[in-house]
Scaffold this motif. Structure first.
Motif, PDB file in Angstrom:
ATOM      1  N   LEU A 151       0.855  -1.183   0.000  1.00 21.54           N
ATOM      2  CA  LEU A 151       0.000   0.000   0.000  1.00 21.54           C
ATOM      3  C   LEU A 151       0.892   1.233   0.000  1.00 21.54           C
ATOM      4  O   LEU A 151       1.582   1.521   0.979  1.00 21.54           O
ATOM      5  N   CYS A 189      -7.933  -1.549   8.238  1.00 24.72           N
ATOM      6  CA  CYS A 189      -7.039  -1.126   7.147  1.00 24.72           C
ATOM      7  C   CYS A 189      -6.956   0.395   6.934  1.00 24.72           C
ATOM      8  O   CYS A 189      -5.931   0.875   6.448  1.00 24.72           O
ATOM      9  N   CYS A 190      -8.005   1.126   7.236  1.00 27.01           N
ATOM     10  CA  CYS A 190      -8.110   2.498   6.717  1.00 27.01           C
ATOM     11  C   CYS A 190      -7.856   3.600   7.738  1.00 27.01           C
ATOM     12  O   CYS A 190      -7.987   4.781   7.399  1.00 27.01           O
ATOM     13  N   CYS A 234      -2.975   3.851   7.044  1.00 26.90           N
ATOM     14  CA  CYS A 234      -3.040   4.481   5.715  1.00 26.90           C
ATOM     15  C   CYS A 234      -3.200   5.983   5.886  1.00 26.90           C
ATOM     16  O   CYS A 234      -3.993   6.434   6.715  1.00 26.90           O
ATOM     17  N   LYS A 256      -4.320   8.141   3.698  1.00 24.15           N
ATOM     18  CA  LYS A 256      -5.435   8.771   3.001  1.00 24.15           C
ATOM     19  C   LYS A 256      -6.592   8.991   3.979  1.00 24.15           C
ATOM     20  O   LYS A 256      -6.733   8.253   4.957  1.00 24.15           O
ATOM     21  N   TRP A 259     -15.127   7.106   1.488  1.00 26.82           N
ATOM     22  CA  TRP A 259     -16.187   6.153   1.156  1.00 26.82           C
ATOM     23  C   TRP A 259     -16.799   5.582   2.441  1.00 26.82           C
ATOM     24  O   TRP A 259     -16.166   5.557   3.479  1.00 26.82           O
ATOM     25  N   CYS A 280      -9.385   9.466   0.063  1.00 27.32           N
ATOM     26  CA  CYS A 280      -9.494   8.150  -0.583  1.00 27.32           C
ATOM     27  C   CYS A 280     -10.903   8.069  -1.137  1.00 27.32           C
ATOM     28  O   CYS A 280     -11.878   8.173  -0.388  1.00 27.32           O
ATOM     29  N   GLU A 303     -12.297   5.524  -3.040  1.00 29.57           N
ATOM     30  CA  GLU A 303     -12.957   4.218  -3.174  1.00 29.57           C
ATOM     31  C   GLU A 303     -12.120   3.149  -2.492  1.00 29.57           C
ATOM     32  O   GLU A 303     -10.903   3.318  -2.332  1.00 29.57           O
ATOM     33  N   PRO A 304     -12.721   2.034  -2.072  1.00 32.60           N
ATOM     34  CA  PRO A 304     -11.935   0.954  -1.457  1.00 32.60           C
ATOM     35  C   PRO A 304     -10.844   0.497  -2.429  1.00 32.60           C
ATOM     36  O   PRO A 304     -11.106   0.254  -3.612  1.00 32.60           O
ATOM     37  N   CYS A 305      -9.614   0.385  -1.920  1.00 31.10           N
ATOM     38  CA  CYS A 305      -8.485   0.041  -2.795  1.00 31.10           C
ATOM     39  C   CYS A 305      -8.355  -1.486  -2.934  1.00 31.10           C
ATOM     40  O   CYS A 305      -9.061  -2.252  -2.269  1.00 31.10           O
ATOM     41  N   VAL A 312      -7.692  -3.499   0.278  1.00 30.31           N
ATOM     42  CA  VAL A 312      -8.881  -3.678   1.109  1.00 30.31           C
ATOM     43  C   VAL A 312      -9.804  -4.745   0.504  1.00 30.31           C
ATOM     44  O   VAL A 312     -10.367  -5.571   1.223  1.00 30.31           O
TER      45      VAL A 312
HETATM   46  S1  SF4 Z   1      -9.307   1.945   1.005  1.00 25.75           S
HETATM   47 FE1  SF4 Z   1      -8.346   3.962   0.923  1.00 25.75          FE
HETATM   48  S2  SF4 Z   1      -8.133   4.574   3.077  1.00 25.75           S
HETATM   49 FE2  SF4 Z   1      -8.473   2.353   3.024  1.00 25.75          FE
HETATM   50  S3  SF4 Z   1      -6.439   1.420   3.000  1.00 25.75           S
HETATM   51 FE3  SF4 Z   1      -7.097   1.605   0.871  1.00 25.75          FE
HETATM   52  S4  SF4 Z   1      -6.263   3.568   0.187  1.00 25.75           S
HETATM   53 FE4  SF4 Z   1      -6.217   3.598   2.419  1.00 25.75          FE
END
Ligand code: SF4
Length: 314
Positions: free
Chosen positions: A115, A192-193, A198, A200, A204, A223, A225-227, A230
């Protein structure tokens, strides 16, 4: 020329310099580079005094940008924020923005970074003298699309794709992720977020009008959208969540129960490597963990000798 006349002349020159600096840049780059030097907040005399002095600093994720005037032109110094006080001589120097792609690949311990916006950017490098175009290019290798999405958000044009829409358009092995419930999507974002994982700022949610009760983060860039990381994690959790919960009975002392909790916390927070071998008061200390395993695991690796499946007990 007296001082006040010289001052007025210099301010007039700075207006011309400002105009010629920004006029040919694409809109996104111009907006970002103006933000870097606080062009909308500082008046022109204050700003140019700072540019001629120590420069103006901005943080972008873990990146530190310093813009200053060198020989009449803007020069951008780009480095890791943890290297803010190190001299250029102590760091490896780069002048090709493309090098950022390589620098972003591994962390300080040489581990691959899946990531790009994880707070694990390696240290020890510097781009000491980039142009405005080049610094944005380098940032795009470190943190892809963050400048463009930052600008879209400022313009009120950030198109956000929420979890349900992302999940429903998955195909192949990821087709299953739409099985996650709203509560499980909360846990997914929590794992994760958040800022510790992360940089960002998550915009979302589960879907429009169904906000997740998880902090969005403080990051400068959104961010949208879900990457893929994720979505890949969601696939694993979807299959794990298909299992029915069972009751097990384990025999542990109160300190051992707390130690198991400490172990999970230390792994989840990425602190295992920080726990010193001599610190046996830490539940996640290696020797403490080995003692627990020696005492409570049987030869098959079952905690308290309790098999995972009934068949194993036969
Ligand atoms: S969905 Fe967005 S905020 Fe979540 S881990 Fe991925 S890049 Fe980061």
């Amino acid at each position: 020329m007296d001082a006040s006349l010289f001052g007025r002349f210099r301010t007039a020159t700075d207006y011309v310099r400002d105009w010629s600096t920004w006029r040919d840049l694409p809109e996104t780059r111009r907006a970002f580079l103006r933000w870097v030097e606080g062009a909308d907040d500082l008046d022109i005399e204050e700003r140019y005094a700072a540019l001629r002095g120590d420069g103006i600093r901005r943080r972008w994720g873990q990146l530190l940008l310093t813009v200053s005037l060198e020989r009449g032109h803007r020069s951008y110094d780009l480095r890791h924020e943890d290297d803010a006080d190190r001299s250029t001589d102590e760091l490896t120097t780069h002048d090709d923005p493309l090098d950022a792609r390589h620098l972003a690949t591994e962390d300080d311990d040489g581990r691959y970074r899946p990531l790009k916006t994880a707070p694990t950017l390696r240290t020890g490098w510097v781009f000491p003298d980039l142009s405005g175009e080049e610094v944005v290019e380098a940032i795009d290798y470190f943190y892809p699309a963050t400048v463009a999405n930052w600008h879209r958000e400022r313009e009120g044009a950030l198109d956000v794709t929420h979890w349900r829409e992302t999940a429903e358009r998955q195909t192949g092995i990821y087709d299953v992720v739409d099985e996650l419930s709203g509560e499980q999507v909360e846990w997914l974002a929590q794992s994760c977020c958040v800022d510790s994982q992360c940089l960002k700022r998550r915009m979302w949610d589960e879907e429009e009008g169904a906000e997740l009760d998880v902090p969005r983060g403080e990051g400068a860039f959104p961010c949208r959208e879900p990457c893929s990381l994720v979505v890949a994690a969601a696939r694993k959790w979807t299959t794990l969540e298909r299992e029915e919960a069972r009751e097990y009975t384990f025999t542990l002392t109160p300190s051992e129960k707390e130690q198991v909790e400490d172990l999970v916390d230390a792994v989840a927070d990425g602190r295992v490597g920080e726990i010193r071998e001599a610190d046996v008061y830490e539940g996640a200390n290696r020797y403490r963990a080995r003692y627990l395993r020696a005492k409570r695991f049987d030869d098959e690796g079952n905690l308290s000798g309790v098999p995972t499946d009934d068949e194993e007990a036969d």
